[in-house]
Motif scaffolding. Structure first.
Motif, short mmCIF file in Angstrom:
data_model
loop_
_atom_site.label_atom_id
_atom_site.label_comp_id
_atom_site.label_asym_id
_atom_site.label_seq_id
_atom_site.Cartn_x
_atom_site.Cartn_y
_atom_site.Cartn_z
N PHE B 227 -18.86 -42.09 9.99
CA PHE B 227 -17.82 -41.47 10.60
C PHE B 227 -17.34 -40.16 10.28
O PHE B 227 -17.42 -39.29 10.85
N ASP B 228 -17.17 -39.89 9.03
CA ASP B 228 -16.69 -38.68 8.40
C ASP B 228 -17.47 -37.29 8.88
O ASP B 228 -16.92 -36.60 9.31
N LEU B 229 -18.93 -37.59 8.78
CA LEU B 229 -19.63 -36.33 8.83
C LEU B 229 -19.48 -35.90 10.27
O LEU B 229 -19.22 -34.80 10.63
N PRO B 230 -19.97 -37.00 11.30
CA PRO B 230 -19.87 -36.20 12.69
C PRO B 230 -18.48 -36.07 13.27
O PRO B 230 -18.27 -34.93 13.68
N PHE B 231 -17.53 -36.70 12.60
CA PHE B 231 -16.21 -36.42 13.01
C PHE B 231 -15.77 -35.16 12.74
O PHE B 231 -14.98 -34.32 13.49
N VAL B 232 -16.10 -34.67 11.42
CA VAL B 232 -15.45 -33.39 11.07
C VAL B 232 -16.64 -32.27 11.86
O VAL B 232 -15.99 -31.22 12.09
N LEU B 233 -17.87 -32.75 11.76
CA LEU B 233 -18.80 -31.42 12.11
C LEU B 233 -18.41 -31.30 13.65
O LEU B 233 -18.42 -30.21 14.15
N THR B 234 -18.50 -32.42 14.58
CA THR B 234 -18.33 -32.05 15.97
C THR B 234 -17.21 -32.85 16.72
O THR B 234 -17.15 -32.54 17.81
N ARG B 235 -16.78 -33.80 16.15
CA ARG B 235 -15.80 -34.69 16.80
C ARG B 235 -16.19 -35.07 18.03
O ARG B 235 -15.67 -35.37 19.10
N GLY B 236 -17.69 -35.35 18.14
CA GLY B 236 -18.16 -35.95 19.55
C GLY B 236 -18.56 -34.98 20.31
O GLY B 236 -19.37 -35.18 21.41
N GLY B 237 -17.93 -33.63 20.44
CA GLY B 237 -18.44 -32.73 21.34
C GLY B 237 -19.73 -32.14 21.28
O GLY B 237 -20.71 -32.38 20.26
N PRO B 238 -20.33 -31.38 21.96
CA PRO B 238 -19.57 -30.80 23.26
C PRO B 238 -19.50 -31.99 24.28
O PRO B 238 -20.50 -32.70 24.52
N GLY B 239 -18.30 -32.28 24.96
CA GLY B 239 -18.03 -33.31 25.63
C GLY B 239 -18.31 -34.60 25.09
O GLY B 239 -17.54 -34.79 23.79
N TYR B 240 -19.28 -35.48 25.47
CA TYR B 240 -19.20 -36.59 25.04
C TYR B 240 -20.93 -36.80 24.18
O TYR B 240 -21.50 -37.73 23.67
N MET B 241 -21.29 -35.68 24.18
CA MET B 241 -22.85 -35.46 23.71
C MET B 241 -23.17 -35.75 22.23
O MET B 241 -24.30 -36.16 21.99
N SER B 242 -22.15 -35.59 21.40
CA SER B 242 -22.58 -36.18 20.02
C SER B 242 -21.47 -37.22 19.56
O SER B 242 -21.67 -37.60 18.56
N GLU B 243 -20.77 -37.85 20.65
CA GLU B 243 -19.90 -39.18 20.16
C GLU B 243 -20.71 -40.32 19.97
O GLU B 243 -21.75 -40.88 20.78
N THR B 244 -20.54 -41.02 18.89
CA THR B 244 -21.10 -42.23 18.52
C THR B 244 -20.01 -43.27 18.66
O THR B 244 -18.99 -43.09 18.74
N MET B 245 -20.77 -44.74 18.58
CA MET B 245 -19.92 -45.86 18.56
C MET B 245 -18.93 -45.74 17.52
O MET B 245 -17.81 -46.22 17.93
N ALA B 246 -19.18 -45.56 16.30
CA ALA B 246 -18.11 -45.46 15.47
C ALA B 246 -17.16 -44.52 15.77
O ALA B 246 -15.87 -44.55 15.37
N LEU B 247 -17.24 -43.36 16.18
CA LEU B 247 -16.31 -42.23 16.56
C LEU B 247 -15.58 -43.00 17.47
O LEU B 247 -14.09 -42.42 17.62
N ARG B 248 -16.07 -43.69 18.80
CA ARG B 248 -15.40 -44.11 19.72
C ARG B 248 -14.39 -45.05 19.28
O ARG B 248 -13.24 -45.17 19.80
#
Lengths: 285, 292
Positions: B227-248
Motif C-alpha cells: 500500500f504505502d509505496l504506490p500510494f505515495v508514489l502515484t496514488r493510483g494515477g494517472p487516472g486509474y493506470m496504476s491503481e491496485t486492489m489494495a489502494l482501492r
C-alpha cells in the motif's frame, strides 16, 4: 602447474565478479546519494548539479527547515511511543504464548498454532475496515494504545510462530529438571526461558519493529489528530502540502533525510543483527 | 496433574489469543459477513443484500483496469525481483568476505520507510529528475519523459522502485539457501568440468528450491497487499493506470466512504491473494519434488 593455473583462473573470476558487483552496488546507492548530497545543497544547484556537492554550495538550511516544519521532536516521540508499546506487547504476549504452545504438548494448542501459522499471510486490508469502526466504538482512535493493539493483533501470529519454533529447539530436559526442583511454570518462564530468548527477541524486534516504525497506512487511518502523527505520516502530509509536483525539492530532500536518519544510525550500528534477523525469520518461514 | 499443567500452559497463550481474536480475526470475519449486507459502519442494523456490493464493485468501469494493474504488477515484479536477487546472491556467495559489504549496502534500502522510498523515486522520475537529466546528458533526449505520468511507463517505473527497495531482503534469503548447500557438491562439479550455466541450472537452482518457493510466495503476497509505496508514489494515477486492489480498498473505505464496497473489495483482494498463494505453492512444491 595446472593447480596454479586453476588458482589464477579462480582469482581472475573473483576479480570480475567483484567489479560487476561494485558497479551494481554503486548504481543501487545512487538514489541514496542523490538524496544525501541534495539535502545539504542550496536550491538552484539541486537541478543544475544533482550528483555533486561542492563545498561552496553546502548548506544546513534544508535540513533545519524540514526539521522545524515536521515538528521533528514531537513526531519522533510519537513514533517512539508507538514502537515501544507495540514491541512490548509483541514480545511479552508472543513469548508467553510460544512458551505455552511449545511446552503444553496438547492437541488443542497445536491446532491453534496451525491456525495461527495459516493466518500469518492474510492481508491486513481484509480486517482493516471493521477494525477501524471497532476502534472508534471503543474510543481507541487517536490513541497510542489503539494503534499498538492493531499492530499487536496483526503481527502476533508471526511472532508466536518465531517464539514457538525457537522454544521447541530448546531441550525439554531443561524444563523437566526445573519442574523436579519445584519450579512453577511461571518461574520457569521468567527465570529459565526468558533469558534464553534474547537472540530470537532481537529477530522479532528487527522483523516487526522496523515495519512498525516505518509504517504509513495504520497511522494514517487510526491517528486523525495531527499532533499524534508519526514521522512517516507527517512527512507524507507535509510534502503533500506542496502538491503533486513537489516543487520544493530542497524541503523534500531535507525531510526525507531527517526522517531516515534514526533508522540509518540504528542500521549502521546493528548491521549484523539486522542481517541475521532477516535470515532467521525467513529460514523458519 | 498433567491436565492442570496443560491448562496453565493455555493460560500463557490466552492474552495473545485474545488480542489476535479481537483485533485481527474477528474484524476479518466481520468483513466477510458485512460485505453481504448494507452495513455502513455506524448503524446497528444491517440488511442482507447478497452479492450486491460485489456486483457493484466489479461492474464499475475501472475495476477491470485495477484488476489488470494488480496482475501486471505481479508479472512485472516477482520474476524480475527473484532473478536479480538470485544472481546477486550467487555473486555475493562467490566473492567471499567482501560479500558482507555488498550484502549490507544492498539490504539498506529495505530498512527505509516506504514513504521515504516513494518520495526519492518520485523525484528521480520527475521531469527535471536525475533519470531524465541522465538521458539528456548522453544525448538520448527522446527517452526523457514523464515516467509516472504516462499509462505505459507508470507500472514498470513503480516496479523498479519496489525492486530497489526489496532486493536486499530477498538476496539475504537466497544467500542463506546457498550457504546451506554442501561445498563438496560444487567441488566435485568443478572437478567434473561443469560449466557455470550448467552449475546454475543443474545444481544451484534445484538445491535451493525451498528458498525459491519462499521468496516467490513472499514477494507475491507482498506486492498484492502493498500500500504505502504506490500510494505515495502515484496514488493510483494517472487516472486509474496504476491503481491496485489494495489502494482501492483504501479509497472506498476512507476517501469516498463507501463501506460496503470497501468490504467487498477487501474480500476480493483476500480471495485473490489466497488463490494465487495456493496455486503457486502447489506448482512450486511439485517442481521441488521433480527437481530433487
Amino acid at each position: 602447474m595446472s593447480k596454479r593455473k586453476l588458482l589464477s583462473y579462480q582469482s581472475r573470476r573473483k576479480l570480475i565478479i567483484n567489479l560487476v558487483m561494485l558497479i551494481i552496488t554503486l548504481a543501487l546507492l545512487m538514489p541514496l546519494w542523490y538524496v544525501l548530497n541534495n539535502a545539504f545543497k542550496v536550491e538552484p544547484e539541486i537541478v543544475r548539479r544533482p550528483l555533486v556537492l561542492r563545498p561552496q554550495d553546502f548548506t544546513m538550511d534544508n535540513v533545519i527547515r524540514a526539521f522545524r516544519a515536521l515538528k521533528y521532536p514531537t513526531r519522533f516521540l510519537n513514533s517512539s511511543v508507538i514502537l515501544v508499546l507495540s514491541c512490548f506487547f509483541l514480545i511479552t504476549m508472543g513469548s508467553a504464548a510460544g512458551y505455552g504452545i511449545a511446552l503444553a504438548n496438547s492437541r488443542f494448542l497445536n491446532r491453534i498454532y496451525t491456525i495461527l501459522v495459516a493466518i500469518i499471510t492474510l492481508p491486513f486490508q481484509l480486517a482493516m475496515v471493521p477494525l477501524i469502526f471497532m476502534l472508534k466504538a471503543m474510543g481507541l482512535i487517536n490513541s497510542y494504545l489503539g494503534i499498538a493493539l492493531v499492530y499487536t493483533g496483526w503481527f502476533l501470529p508471526f511472532v508466536i510462530f518465531l517464539y514457538t519454533g525457537f522454544i521447541r529447539t530448546i531441550p525439554k530436559e531443561l524444563e523437566e529438571s526445573a519442574r523436579v526442583d519445584g519450579c512453577s511454570l511461571l518461574q520457569g518462564y521468567w527465570h529459565i526461558y526468558l533469558p534464553l530468548l534474547k537472540s530470537i527477541t532481537g529477530t522479532v524486534l528487527i522483523l516487526r519493529g522496523v515495519p512498525i516504525w516505518n509504517d504509513l497506512l495504520v497511522p494514517m487511518i487510526t491517528l486523525t489528530r495531527s499532533t499524534l502523527a508519526t514521522l512517516p505520516l507527517k512527512l507524507y502530509s507535509f510534502i503533500g502540502q506542496y502538491g503533486a509536483a513537489m516543487t520544493r525539492w530542497n524541503l523534500v530532500f531535507g525531510g526525507t533525510f531527517v526522517v531516515s536518519l534514526p533508522i540509518l544510525v540504528v542500521f549502521l550500528a546493528l548491521q549484523r543483527l539486522f542481517i541475521r534477523g532477516v535470515v532467521a525469520g525467513a529460514v523458519k518461514g | 496433574m498433567a491436565k492442570r499443567r496443560r491448562f496453565s500452559c493455555f493460560l500463557f497463550t490466552l492474552p495473545a489469543l485474545l488480542v489476535i481474536l479481537v483485533f485481527f480475526l474477528s474484524p476479518m470475519l466481520r468483513s466477510l459477513q458485512y460485505s453481504l449486507t448494507d452495513w455502513d459502519g455506524i448503524a446497528r442494523e444491517a440488511k442482507w443484500v447478497g452479492l450486491k456490493n460485489f456486483i457493484w464493485v466489479i461492474a464499475e468501469s475501472s475495476f477491470r483496469q485495477v484488476f489488470i494493474n494488480t496482475f501486471y504488477l505481479i508479472v512485472l515484479y516477482v520474476p524480475v525481483l527473484n532473478m536479480i536477487a538470485l544472481l546477486l546472491a550467487i555473486a555475493v556467495y562467490n566473492v567471499g568476505k567482501v560479500g558482507n559489504v555488498y550484502k549490507s549496502i544492498l539490504f539498506f534500502p529495505n530498512v527505509l520507510s516506504m514513504t521515504v522510498v516513494a518520495f526519492i523515486w518520485k523525484i528521480i522520475y520527475s521531469y527535471d529528475g536525475i533519470l531524465n537529466q541522465f538521458f539528456r546528458a548522453i544525448g538520448l533526449e527522446v527517452l526523457a519523459q514523464d515516467w509516472l505520468g504516462q499509462p505505459g511507463t507508470v507500472l514498470p517505473a513503480m516496479s523498479v522502485s519496489i525492486i530497489w527497495f526489496a532486493i536486499g531482503y530477498y538476496l539475504l534469503i537466497y544467500l542463506a539457501g546457498l550457504y546451506a548447500v554442501p561445498v563438496e557438491i560444487y567441488e566435485s562439479a568443478e572437478v567434473e568440468g561443469v560449466n557455470p550455466v550448467q552449475k546454475l541450472f543443474r545444481i544451484t537452482i534445484p538445491l535451493i528450491a525451498p528458498s525459491i518457493t519462499i521468496n516467490i510466495i513472499l514477494s507475491t503476497i507482498g506486492i498484492i497487499t502493498l500500500f504505502d509505496l504506490p500510494f505515495v508514489l502515484t496514488r493510483g494515477g494517472p487516472g486509474y493506470m496504476s491503481e491496485t486492489m489494495a489502494l482501492r480498498v483504501y479509497s472506498y473505505a476512507f476517501v469516498t466512504l463507501q463501506t460496503g464496497y470497501a468490504l467487498a473489495m477487501a474480500v476480493i483482494l483476500g480471495i485473490f491473494a489466497i488463490i494465487i498463494t495456493v496455486l503457486q505453492l502447489q506448482f512450486l512444491r511439485r517442481r521441488e519434488e521433480v527437481l530433487l
